[in-house]
Design an enzyme around this catalytic site. Structure first.
Site, PDB file in Angstrom:
ATOM      1  N   GLU A  50       1.420   3.347  44.678  1.00  0.00           N
ATOM      2  CA  GLU A  50       1.302   4.686  44.069  1.00  0.00           C
ATOM      3  C   GLU A  50       2.107   4.770  42.773  1.00  0.00           C
ATOM      4  O   GLU A  50       2.698   5.801  42.440  1.00  0.00           O
ATOM      5  CB  GLU A  50       1.736   5.806  45.026  1.00  0.00           C
ATOM      6  CG  GLU A  50       0.932   5.888  46.294  1.00  0.00           C
ATOM      7  CD  GLU A  50       1.447   4.942  47.359  1.00  0.00           C
ATOM      8  OE1 GLU A  50       2.640   4.615  47.373  1.00  0.00           O
ATOM      9  OE2 GLU A  50       0.625   4.501  48.192  1.00  0.00           O
TER      10      GLU A  50
ATOM     11  N   HIS B 250      10.637  -1.997  53.091  1.00  0.00           N
ATOM     12  CA  HIS B 250       9.741  -0.928  52.640  1.00  0.00           C
ATOM     13  C   HIS B 250      10.557   0.306  52.282  1.00  0.00           C
ATOM     14  O   HIS B 250      11.343   0.788  53.090  1.00  0.00           O
ATOM     15  CB  HIS B 250       8.732  -0.577  53.743  1.00  0.00           C
ATOM     16  CG  HIS B 250       7.709   0.424  53.310  1.00  0.00           C
ATOM     17  ND1 HIS B 250       7.367   1.528  54.052  1.00  0.00           N
ATOM     18  CD2 HIS B 250       6.964   0.494  52.180  1.00  0.00           C
ATOM     19  CE1 HIS B 250       6.447   2.228  53.411  1.00  0.00           C
ATOM     20  NE2 HIS B 250       6.189   1.634  52.270  1.00  0.00           N
ATOM     21  N   HIS B 251      10.374   0.766  51.067  1.00  0.00           N
ATOM     22  CA  HIS B 251      11.003   1.996  50.590  1.00  0.00           C
ATOM     23  C   HIS B 251       9.924   3.007  50.237  1.00  0.00           C
ATOM     24  O   HIS B 251       9.431   3.021  49.113  1.00  0.00           O
ATOM     25  CB  HIS B 251      11.856   1.741  49.329  1.00  0.00           C
ATOM     26  CG  HIS B 251      13.127   0.997  49.578  1.00  0.00           C
ATOM     27  ND1 HIS B 251      13.892   0.497  48.551  1.00  0.00           N
ATOM     28  CD2 HIS B 251      13.774   0.669  50.732  1.00  0.00           C
ATOM     29  CE1 HIS B 251      14.957  -0.098  49.060  1.00  0.00           C
ATOM     30  NE2 HIS B 251      14.911  -0.025  50.374  1.00  0.00           N
TER      31      HIS B 251
ATOM     32  N   GLU C  93       0.209  -1.423  43.320  1.00  0.00           N
ATOM     33  CA  GLU C  93      -1.073  -1.000  43.876  1.00  0.00           C
ATOM     34  C   GLU C  93      -1.827  -0.382  42.704  1.00  0.00           C
ATOM     35  O   GLU C  93      -2.575  -1.046  42.015  1.00  0.00           O
ATOM     36  CB  GLU C  93      -0.834  -0.015  45.006  1.00  0.00           C
ATOM     37  CG  GLU C  93      -2.110   0.400  45.708  1.00  0.00           C
ATOM     38  CD  GLU C  93      -1.820   1.439  46.800  1.00  0.00           C
ATOM     39  OE1 GLU C  93      -2.434   1.348  47.853  1.00  0.00           O
ATOM     40  OE2 GLU C  93      -0.995   2.375  46.561  1.00  0.00           O
TER      41      GLU C  93
ATOM     42  N   GLU D  68      -6.592  -0.464  51.825  1.00  0.00           N
ATOM     43  CA  GLU D  68      -6.364   0.588  52.832  1.00  0.00           C
ATOM     44  C   GLU D  68      -7.499   1.617  52.843  1.00  0.00           C
ATOM     45  O   GLU D  68      -7.751   2.247  53.868  1.00  0.00           O
ATOM     46  CB  GLU D  68      -5.032   1.293  52.566  1.00  0.00           C
ATOM     47  CG  GLU D  68      -5.024   2.057  51.258  1.00  0.00           C
ATOM     48  CD  GLU D  68      -3.671   2.704  50.939  1.00  0.00           C
ATOM     49  OE1 GLU D  68      -2.754   2.639  51.763  1.00  0.00           O
ATOM     50  OE2 GLU D  68      -3.560   3.266  49.838  1.00  0.00           O
TER      51      GLU D  68
END
Lengths: 691, 691
Positions: free
Chosen positions: A471, A400-401, A489, A495
């Site tokens: 995003e 995850h970045h 996404e 979420e």
């Protein structure tokens, strides 16, 4: 770039275009769509689209305004018209189909600026059976080398006050619910105001809407306005003139108000108009993909569609947290080990781990540049031992970045970050861009960020890394060109079930396939089995507005080559029978049949596995219960299949009884006809295993 | 950060500061300077400076305005006053002296916002014998974590309408000539308008001037307003209110108008006021260096002061060009080989090569982002063979990284670029930032760029690379902290001799030591031997406005640890006797004696070599001929020296006979007194070799 195939596709006299008020027209291969280009004595060039003789786009202007050189290119002399026809097929690395037909007629109109600048450009149009794409091309030429785009002047004029699914124009967020109103009832400001869970809003204006824009006409047409192959150019929104029912392109500005910095030879992205009288045709369309360039990755053998679980939802529901401090750090060695064990036990490929790296104490809302370094794990997270442990169990961690929007920081660390992934044997990264962009003044949807996402895709490919971007800009079919950029996404994902204000409405997932998903796969993160999100905090009132069966069906209706099983292991272990569908459902398909769909109401799709003759069906509905007939004629004739049906229990209801489901098995053939009953906010998922 | 040494330095009652209209005052170690801090009933805090009881700065306000949280911090309650005295010495890695005394008294005034924000800050003041530095410090605290600076409110009020050397305020260029007027006659707009050779101007406003600002009072004081240790904060210019003779800090804004993004604990750069009644004291001051933090480079053994020649001036004068195309590509293998031979023959350390890499076709004026990659030589430049060839001759190439202002591009390629240098055995880089900055909307002098230059210094240090930055921020003593950031341009350098409009006036180099050079070494590139620049283009009228002897003297008067011999080898070979001085002059000194100086008129400096007992003297004058007495009492008593004097010929004149010089040798001792006659625009350089 342009290869002339001179053919006799045109109706009307091409030569006539050289004279005043000339017109030429060209049809789609099946002649259902007809496009007409006109040039009036003042030099204005318009295009018009009709579908089976019904108006789609009324005569609408084309052009572009430059700030350097300072010239508005919207009055032209047509100097040539060329046409061609193309019909070929190609095989995507992964996707909804194992091969895709690319059939269109095209028109290339050479335009010379009538204002005396000496600048020439081309209007390039491709007419498919399911829609039209057009773009502007700027050949290398003496009078135009480097130039700056001030505004694009592409217009889309409708014939009537259609009903439309729209999102308010916003340069930084595409995570809105869709609104469904007449064109004249669009109120972007009100739509923005009611979305209290979107932390960063950059409103364009009261009449600005995002693309893709979906329109439904009174005479039964479904029309989508969108774009394809957005590279080196900002994302396009649309400004609505309610008096003329005209939408004009609104490009995302950069920090100083410019839209794009280009150099000839170059071109804009495609502006796309999908149209059909069948809603299902929009979902079956591959036009956006066809308008993108072929893959730049010569050997894509390392690109693997995958399913994953991970250290993520437990942060959202309050069991754990991203930062080390506070006593609830989720990404600790023991906890991630449990996820690895779970993934290995149930056959998942990957384990996403968020909150693994130093920086979360201070990551959000401060416009901080040096926020993460992407190579420093928290002390309680032993990544070396975990990657080894995972490898021993046939599972890979997913990196995850989170950039926090600080993209300059990410770019200067990206090589080191990817090298670190390679060292750790991790080959998939979920990137995030939560917050205001740095370079400050830039927007998520501007040319600079579009170029950034391209750089990430290219650099990741060099390291054989697959990308799942959150995003990020809305996808425009670039997964054809960069098949390692597998999903994004770029819409309101699962979420938001935990967002207190609006959450995710039951209809949202029936709109997505007609809008956001037209551009490419979404990492929606379905698979929530516990619908009231008060598991760790009894005061919490957020909730999932679907039945459990609908969560399963989403794995079929929302296509992605990266699919998460988003819920907590302990929640899956309470429903291992239902969880079986998530374990079984493929993420790469040989064939897709869109059987029934209506935007905002329901979607019913059947897909055939790429690795087997098995079929999978997903059916979802909005807040209304409904029955959908399912004709199994898509199954191979003369074969029998065992169908495992995951359906809403008779008493199921997203609101009052969301977790009630029934699983039944049936033997079926291509002649079988089923009736799928979907509860309110419900769905149905079916596996057909060939015997 | 702050170590309290509570001493009894203060005059007045510290306790009194807690009451209305309280005042405290502190002197410099030698008591020549006295600083008084007052706090009036409204909460305003002012500081005042006097030198030998003459006014330097009249009571002037301090404070800062934040945009997040939105609060103006300029009304305070003083909650504590601490003081300390410091006297130590330190050794720079290189410089004008082998050791530097750091002696000051300090005052730390703790301020609590009177507006009720709960925010506390400190006014930290250091009083040296040669000036005052103050800064704002923001401790870690509950009410202030991340914050955004909207404006700094530091003021500098003068007592009279002093004469001043000033440059117009510009966020992107510091390459102006200095103007010399009364404060009330400052006209930045006019100054900007006459500078037609500065391609990129970003004027701040008609009454804005850059720092350092030099002021000369009617009662004989020399005052310099500047800043030290500019890190993580924008460069400060000054806004002049002519009615009150007050200058207020004007920080460089970022793309959205903010000035700085900070997080506690943090501090602003030092605002510095140098003052003396002797002009030479300003040139001898090490206060700016003393206000910077010690070196962060633990082992600086790889950092070597050096002299170099290079492929550069021949582009400026039209013999060659940067791009490959056009038939005049300078950086070809054969040509660079000649420079290597020349450097080896005459004992130079380095050979700068500009125009070596692909991208120059298209590098300027287009705000193009992907302009250079820093690793691709032109095909006619065999870098591998040249670095080997140079190595065999004891010479190193100097790399050139022109960014074209596209700093995002440079940052994402910097690791690869430095790795390439290491591979090629090159350990010095000249960087360039010609043109508008990318990130677009940022300025050369903004916080983002300040941070960039720090990143370059830090990353270069990781690769053991020395940096010479052009078109960079003005230096503020950071070469103490980053001794590998050896020099910068950051002023009008020798290249402007070839600028058609104003060029370089004879006085310019007599102003630089009092202004730009206070902050750090400049890569001025002196050493031009051919003064009419029509060698390759007979129509060219540009010219050097000095004598040849003055070009030699500049090697002493303009200190830099990186000094170029800028002219063409063929021009040096016509004057090998004069060239001998450039071969001999050191670039690292044990001691510096500023013997005589008047800004805008003349400078006379003697320096002792760090490696030998030899001394060197440089004397320069402006457009006026003059005689300067030179007392050799600085020489070691009881030793004799052979002096080689490079002086203007009796008929020399920058305008009519610039290249006429005389070289003579004399045996001298500490008792010898010389008279140096300087021609109009002339100079004198002397080497004293101990026998």
């Amino acid at each position: 770039m342009y290869k002339p195939f001179l053919t006799a596709l045109l109706t009307g006299l091409t030569g006539a275009l050289l004279h005043a008020q000339s017109a030429t027209s060209i049809g789609s291969p099946n002649q259902a769509i007809r496009l007409t280009v006109q040039n009036n004595p003042a030099g204005e060039v318009t295009y018009q689209i009709r579908y089976k003789n019904k108006p789609v786009i009324e005569p609408s202007g084309v052009g572009i305004k430059l700030s350097r050189p300072q010239v508005t290119l919207n009055r032209f002399t047509i100097t040539a018209v060329d046409s061609a026809k193309v019909d070929d097929t190609w095989k995507p690395v992964w996707g909804e189909e194992s091969q895709i037909r690319n059939q269109y007629n095209e028109l290339i109109v050479s335009l010379q600026d009538k204002g005396g600048s000496g600048i020439g450009m081309r209007l390039h149009v491709k007419i498919f059976n399911d829609g039209v794409g057009f773009r502007y091309e700027f050949p290398k030429q003496a009078k135009l080398d480097h130039f700056i785009v001030a505004d694009e002047l592409s217009q889309f004029r409708f014939s009537a006050d259609h009903r439309t699914f729209w999102m308010p124009g916003d340069y930084d967020s595409n995570e809105y619910l869709y609104n469904f109103t007449k064109l004249t009832e669009v109120d972007a400001a009100a739509a923005l105001a009611k979305e209290k869970d979107i932390a960063l809003q950059s409103p364009i204006g009261p009449n600005a809407v995002q693309t893709p824009l979906l329109v439904k006409t009174a005479d039964g047409l479904y029309i989508s306005l969108y774009e394809a192959a957005v590279l080196n150019y900002p994302v396009m929104a649309l400004q609505l003139d309610k008096k003329t029912l005209t939408l004009t392109s609104q490009l995302t500005p950069d920090a100083v108000g410019n839209k794009a910095y280009l150099q000839t030879p170059t071109q804009t992205p495609w502006r796309t108009i999908l149209v059909s009288d069948k809603a299902t045709d929009l979902l079956a369309s591959r036009m956006i993909l066809n308008l993108n360039e072929p893959s730049v990755i010569a050997d894509p053998s390392w690109i693997k569609p995958q399913k994953f679980v991970g250290m993520w939802w437990e942060m959202h529901v309050g069991k754990a947290n991203w930062p080390l401090a506070g006593g609830k750090h989720g990404a600790n060695t023991a906890n991630v080990k449990k996820y690895i064990d779970f993934a290995a036990k149930y056959g998942f490929d990957g384990v996403l781990v968020e909150g693994w790296n130093v920086g979360w104490e201070d990551w959000f809302g401060n416009w901080k540049e040096d926020v993460f370094d992407f190579v420093t794990p928290y002390p309680d997270y032993n990544i070396d031992s975990l990657t080894a442990y995972a490898q021993g169990k046939g599972v890979r961690l997913i990196m995850h970045h989170e950039t926090s929007g600080s993209v300059t920081n990410y770019e200067r660390r990206m090589d080191a970050a990817f090298q670190y992934m390679v060292k750790e044997g991790i080959n998939t990264v979920k990137t995030g861009y939560v917050g205001r962009i740095i370079p400050r003044g830039e927007h998520h949807d501007g040319q600079w960020m579009v170029n950034h996402f391209q750089r990430v895709a290219e650099k990741a490919a060099q390291y054989k890394i697959m990308v799942d971007s959150h995003e990020s800009i809305h996808p425009t079919g670039l997964h054809r060109t960069y098949p390692n950029w597998m999903a994004s996404e770029a819409a309101r994902g699962s979420e938001f079930n935990n967002a207190p204000t609006l959450g995710i409405t039951p209809e949202h997932t029936t709109v997505l396939p007609f809008t956001r998903l037209l551009g490419g796969p979404m990492d929606f993160t379905p698979g929530l089995f516990r619908m009231r999100l008060n598991q760790f905090d009894s005061t919490r009132t957020t909730r999932v507005r679907t039945t459990l069966a609908k969560q399963l069906a989403l794995y079929v209706t929302l296509y992605s080559p990266l699919q998460m099983a988003a819920d907590l292991p302990e929640n899956y272990e309470k429903h291992l029978d239902a969880f079986q569908f998530i374990r079984d459902v493929p993420v790469d398909w040989a064939q897709t049949n869109v059987l029934a769909a209506e935007p905002g109401d329901y979607v019913l799709i059947a897909r055939r596995d790429k690795q087997s003759p098995n079929w999978y069906v997903g059916a979802i509905t909005d807040e209304a219960a409904r029955d959908l007939p399912l004709n199994l004629s898509f199954l191979e004739p003369s074969k029998t299949y065992e169908a495992t049906i995951y359906r809403d229990a008779p008493t199921a209801d997203w609101d009052t009884n969301p977790e009630a489901y029934v699983i039944e098995k049936k033997t079926v053939t291509a002649k079988t006809k089923l009736n799928l009953h979907l509860a309110k906010g419900g769905g149905c998922a079916i596996q057909f295993v060939q015997k």
